[in-house]
Scaffold this active site. Sequence first.
Site, mmCIF file in Angstrom:
data_model
loop_
_atom_site.group_PDB
_atom_site.id
_atom_site.type_symbol
_atom_site.label_atom_id
_atom_site.label_comp_id
_atom_site.label_asym_id
_atom_site.label_seq_id
_atom_site.Cartn_x
_atom_site.Cartn_y
_atom_site.Cartn_z
ATOM 1 N N ASP A 35 0.827 -1.212 0.000
ATOM 2 C CA ASP A 35 0.000 0.000 0.000
ATOM 3 C C ASP A 35 0.858 1.258 0.000
ATOM 4 O OD1 ASP A 35 -1.976 -1.852 0.363
ATOM 5 O OD2 ASP A 35 -2.711 -1.058 2.264
ATOM 6 N N HIS A 178 3.754 -2.208 3.095
ATOM 7 C CA HIS A 178 3.695 -0.842 2.553
ATOM 8 C C HIS A 178 4.983 -0.519 1.819
ATOM 9 C CE1 HIS A 178 0.680 -0.808 5.712
ATOM 10 N NE2 HIS A 178 0.114 0.218 5.089
HETATM 11 ZN ZN LIG Z 1 -2.544 3.309 3.094
#
Ligand SMILES: [Zn+2]
Length: 208
Positions: A35, A178
């Site tokens: 992400d 992430h």
């Molecule tokens: Zn996010």
Amino acid sequence: MQIIPAKTPGFVKSLFPNLVWSVNTGKKELYLTFDDGPIPEITEWVLQQLKNYNAKATFFCIGRNIEKHQQIFKSIVNNGHSVGNHTYNHLKGWKTATDLYIEDTIKTQKLLYPDIKMLFRPPYGKFKVSQSKQLQKLGYKIILWDVLSYDWDSSVSKKMCYNNVVDAAKPGSIIVFHDSIKANKNLTYTLPKILEYYSKRGYSFKGL
Ligand SMILES: [Zn+2]
């Protein structure tokens, strides 16, 4: 501090059956997701790690980052990975009016290529019911997760991050990482180890 459990409990999943928490498969397959990118160097490093293991993944991109780093976005797609929508401004759904939230998502969708699947992950994993309903009406598949690595959390050590994944992952798990500056310390330690650990055990890594 790990407030949300690394492993999403079954009862949470059953409360929201319209959201995707994992992939129903008996095969040794894992679904890595990244992400908040694309981010220079970090996303490119992730792409290289995945390539080393012939692994595919899914990148939930922030619209404003796609705009800033279009070449990196292109190389995500050209490397055969899936991409999804993570809003334009990384909005907090519960603090944003639904029409603005949807507008922000559509703004990002225009930056994605037209033949890309309609996948959406809400930033922070939280949004209003009205927002999820509208997104589903628009044709989005909403992807949550089965395993949180906690890579972004500075109070979580590299080893804890790695253990979060290894202790919880099972065939079909959707795992959150992430490709962000915040997560970089834990990600650079954990990702190569996860790719190695599961490859050795006969797993493959797939995009959603
Ligand atoms: Zn996010």
